[in-house]
Design a protein around this motif. Structure first.
Motif, PDB file in Angstrom:
ATOM      1  N   GLN A  90       3.355  11.650 -17.879  1.00  0.00           N
ATOM      2  CA  GLN A  90       4.752  11.564 -18.305  1.00  0.00           C
ATOM      3  C   GLN A  90       5.579  10.654 -17.404  1.00  0.00           C
ATOM      4  O   GLN A  90       6.663  10.213 -17.785  1.00  0.00           O
ATOM      5  N   SER A  91       5.062  10.351 -16.193  1.00  0.00           N
ATOM      6  CA  SER A  91       5.801   9.494 -15.267  1.00  0.00           C
ATOM      7  C   SER A  91       5.331   8.044 -15.274  1.00  0.00           C
ATOM      8  O   SER A  91       5.864   7.228 -14.524  1.00  0.00           O
ATOM      9  N   VAL A  92       4.325   7.730 -16.106  1.00  0.00           N
ATOM     10  CA  VAL A  92       3.781   6.366 -16.105  1.00  0.00           C
ATOM     11  C   VAL A  92       4.851   5.351 -16.501  1.00  0.00           C
ATOM     12  O   VAL A  92       4.957   4.277 -15.910  1.00  0.00           O
ATOM     13  N   LEU A  93       5.643   5.691 -17.506  1.00  0.00           N
ATOM     14  CA  LEU A  93       6.732   4.800 -17.918  1.00  0.00           C
ATOM     15  C   LEU A  93       8.043   5.178 -17.234  1.00  0.00           C
ATOM     16  O   LEU A  93       9.120   4.866 -17.741  1.00  0.00           O
ATOM     17  N   GLY A  94       7.931   5.835 -16.103  1.00  0.00           N
ATOM     18  CA  GLY A  94       9.104   6.223 -15.340  1.00  0.00           C
ATOM     19  C   GLY A  94       8.943   5.838 -13.886  1.00  0.00           C
ATOM     20  O   GLY A  94       8.779   4.657 -13.555  1.00  0.00           O
ATOM     21  N   VAL A  95       8.950   6.836 -13.011  1.00  0.00           N
ATOM     22  CA  VAL A  95       8.896   6.565 -11.574  1.00  0.00           C
ATOM     23  C   VAL A  95       7.566   5.931 -11.158  1.00  0.00           C
ATOM     24  O   VAL A  95       7.543   5.016 -10.319  1.00  0.00           O
ATOM     25  N   VAL A  96       6.459   6.380 -11.742  1.00  0.00           N
ATOM     26  CA  VAL A  96       5.161   5.769 -11.411  1.00  0.00           C
ATOM     27  C   VAL A  96       5.172   4.283 -11.760  1.00  0.00           C
ATOM     28  O   VAL A  96       4.772   3.425 -10.962  1.00  0.00           O
ATOM     29  N   GLY A  97       5.642   3.968 -12.968  1.00  0.00           N
ATOM     30  CA  GLY A  97       5.738   2.571 -13.365  1.00  0.00           C
ATOM     31  C   GLY A  97       6.672   1.782 -12.463  1.00  0.00           C
ATOM     32  O   GLY A  97       6.375   0.635 -12.093  1.00  0.00           O
ATOM     33  N   GLY A  98       7.796   2.406 -12.083  1.00  0.00           N
ATOM     34  CA  GLY A  98       8.734   1.746 -11.180  1.00  0.00           C
ATOM     35  C   GLY A  98       8.114   1.455  -9.826  1.00  0.00           C
ATOM     36  O   GLY A  98       8.329   0.387  -9.243  1.00  0.00           O
ATOM     37  N   LEU A  99       7.317   2.383  -9.334  1.00  0.00           N
ATOM     38  CA  LEU A  99       6.648   2.175  -8.045  1.00  0.00           C
ATOM     39  C   LEU A  99       5.598   1.076  -8.133  1.00  0.00           C
ATOM     40  O   LEU A  99       5.442   0.279  -7.199  1.00  0.00           O
ATOM     41  N   VAL A 100       4.879   1.027  -9.247  1.00  0.00           N
ATOM     42  CA  VAL A 100       3.870  -0.024  -9.416  1.00  0.00           C
ATOM     43  C   VAL A 100       4.538  -1.396  -9.475  1.00  0.00           C
ATOM     44  O   VAL A 100       4.083  -2.354  -8.827  1.00  0.00           O
ATOM     45  N   PHE A 101       5.616  -1.518 -10.245  1.00  0.00           N
ATOM     46  CA  PHE A 101       6.330  -2.799 -10.302  1.00  0.00           C
ATOM     47  C   PHE A 101       6.951  -3.144  -8.947  1.00  0.00           C
ATOM     48  O   PHE A 101       7.030  -4.322  -8.578  1.00  0.00           O
ATOM     49  N   SER A 102       7.374  -2.123  -8.202  1.00  0.00           N
ATOM     50  CA  SER A 102       7.884  -2.370  -6.854  1.00  0.00           C
ATOM     51  C   SER A 102       6.787  -2.937  -5.956  1.00  0.00           C
ATOM     52  O   SER A 102       7.034  -3.836  -5.142  1.00  0.00           O
ATOM     53  N   ALA A 160       0.802  -1.226   0.000  1.00  0.00           N
ATOM     54  CA  ALA A 160       0.000   0.000   0.000  1.00  0.00           C
ATOM     55  C   ALA A 160       0.838   1.280   0.000  1.00  0.00           C
ATOM     56  O   ALA A 160       0.553   2.201  -0.783  1.00  0.00           O
ATOM     57  N   PRO A 161       1.880   1.409   0.838  1.00  0.00           N
ATOM     58  CA  PRO A 161       2.657   2.651   0.816  1.00  0.00           C
ATOM     59  C   PRO A 161       3.263   2.962  -0.563  1.00  0.00           C
ATOM     60  O   PRO A 161       3.263   4.120  -1.003  1.00  0.00           O
ATOM     61  N   THR A 162       3.773   1.931  -1.228  1.00  0.00           N
ATOM     62  CA  THR A 162       4.393   2.146  -2.538  1.00  0.00           C
ATOM     63  C   THR A 162       3.355   2.557  -3.571  1.00  0.00           C
ATOM     64  O   THR A 162       3.597   3.446  -4.399  1.00  0.00           O
ATOM     65  N   LEU A 163       2.174   1.930  -3.538  1.00  0.00           N
ATOM     66  CA  LEU A 163       1.112   2.303  -4.467  1.00  0.00           C
ATOM     67  C   LEU A 163       0.615   3.726  -4.199  1.00  0.00           C
ATOM     68  O   LEU A 163       0.295   4.463  -5.141  1.00  0.00           O
ATOM     69  N   LEU A 164       0.566   4.109  -2.938  1.00  0.00           N
ATOM     70  CA  LEU A 164       0.152   5.478  -2.605  1.00  0.00           C
ATOM     71  C   LEU A 164       1.175   6.493  -3.098  1.00  0.00           C
ATOM     72  O   LEU A 164       0.808   7.592  -3.545  1.00  0.00           O
ATOM     73  N   LEU A 165       2.455   6.133  -3.041  1.00  0.00           N
ATOM     74  CA  LEU A 165       3.492   7.009  -3.613  1.00  0.00           C
ATOM     75  C   LEU A 165       3.303   7.154  -5.121  1.00  0.00           C
ATOM     76  O   LEU A 165       3.470   8.240  -5.676  1.00  0.00           O
ATOM     77  N   ALA A 166       2.979   6.050  -5.773  1.00  0.00           N
ATOM     78  CA  ALA A 166       2.739   6.092  -7.225  1.00  0.00           C
ATOM     79  C   ALA A 166       1.590   7.042  -7.541  1.00  0.00           C
ATOM     80  O   ALA A 166       1.658   7.822  -8.512  1.00  0.00           O
ATOM     81  N   ALA A 167       0.540   7.009  -6.722  1.00  0.00           N
ATOM     82  CA  ALA A 167      -0.604   7.901  -6.931  1.00  0.00           C
ATOM     83  C   ALA A 167      -0.201   9.362  -6.744  1.00  0.00           C
ATOM     84  O   ALA A 167      -0.658  10.246  -7.489  1.00  0.00           O
ATOM     85  N   VAL A 168       0.660   9.622  -5.761  1.00  0.00           N
ATOM     86  CA  VAL A 168       1.125  10.997  -5.524  1.00  0.00           C
ATOM     87  C   VAL A 168       1.919  11.513  -6.717  1.00  0.00           C
ATOM     88  O   VAL A 168       1.675  12.620  -7.216  1.00  0.00           O
ATOM     89  N   VAL A 169       2.878  10.719  -7.191  1.00  0.00           N
ATOM     90  CA  VAL A 169       3.705  11.151  -8.325  1.00  0.00           C
ATOM     91  C   VAL A 169       2.834  11.351  -9.571  1.00  0.00           C
ATOM     92  O   VAL A 169       3.010  12.312 -10.325  1.00  0.00           O
ATOM     93  N   LEU A 170       1.876  10.458  -9.781  1.00  0.00           N
ATOM     94  CA  LEU A 170       0.985  10.580 -10.939  1.00  0.00           C
ATOM     95  C   LEU A 170       0.148  11.844 -10.848  1.00  0.00           C
ATOM     96  O   LEU A 170      -0.051  12.541 -11.853  1.00  0.00           O
TER      97      LEU A 170
END
Length: 248
Positions: free
Chosen positions: A71-83, A55-65
């Protein structure tokens, strides 16, 4: 507005942005606290445990998005989702290789992000190149150190090359983080390496079990993801500020 008024306005804007970012990160802090509150050494592997851990990692992905957009979907957001996928897999020991694969994709996405135009390359001075060398030496030495233990592990025929590739990817990610010159990004990448090294030492039984070993792994892991996420938001913010300055 004159230069002094413009500078004061910019400072107020940055302060307001920092406050807004902090409040948007509150769900991450609360979910991280919940994970540590609920975790016990004998906690069973379950969907609930996987959800609380990721949950914490997914919430970070939502914040960055929400801050940076698509523009971050294939970057940090994607990295957080895979994490987060990796977090779920590591709840079950038999899915360790799957989890490592998910984190490898995350490091690849982070690396591609650090190479993007949002992150201006830091001047490649001699001491920066020396840091690159140190990082690769540390990664190589760590792999050599744990290699005998990898050979004793189940599925060693898959584990030995997979861990080698993984260490290479996270080392490249750390090197590219140095290149960005962004302090949160650099510290986040280094914290990620510390977390993964601590995990490897425990999973592959390189050292005797540590009393607070799991706590060390997860604190440095969540800290790493937080710093990388904040670094990405700040990188986009800095780029936008520079674009406004050029137009003025």
């Amino acid at each position: 507005m004159d230069i002094l008024e413009t500078d004061a306005y910019d400072r107020r804007q940055r302060r307001n942005t920092s406050c807004a970012l902090f409040f948007s990160l509150l769900p991450f802090f609360l979910s991280s606290a919940l994970y540590f509150y609920l975790w016990t050494p004998d906690v069973p592997s379950s969907i609930t445990n996987a959800g609380v851990k990721s949950a914490p990692t997914l919430l970070l992905a939502a914040v960055v998005l929400s801050w940076n957009g698509g523009q971050s979907v294939l970057g940090v957001v994607g990295g957080l989702v895979f994490s987060a996928v990796g977090d779920c897999c590591l709840v079950w020991p038999e899915l360790f290789l799957h989890g490592m694969g998910a984190f490898a994709v995350a490091h690849l996405l982070y690396s591609l992000t650090f190479l993007s135009s949002r992150y201006a390359a830091y001047s490649s001075s001699s001491w920066i190149r020396f840091l690159y060398l140190i990082l690769f030496l540390v990664g190589g030495a760590f792999y050599i150190y744990i290699y005998p233990f990898l050979q004793k592990a189940p599925n060693s025929d898959l584990l030995v090359p997979a861990v080698g590739v993984y260490i290479l990817l996270i080392t490249v990610m750390g090197t590219l983080a140095i290149r960005t010159g962004h302090t949160p990004t650099l510290l986040g990448s280094l914290a990620f390496m510390v977390s993964d090294m601590s995990l490897a030492l425990q999973v592959f039984k390189v050292m005797a079990p540590m009393e607070h070993g799991h706590l060390l792994v997860m604190v440095t892991y969540y800290l790493a993801q937080l710093l990388i996420a904040v670094g990405d938001v700040k990188a986009v913010e800095s780029k936008d500020d520079f674009a406004k300055w050029k137009r003025s």
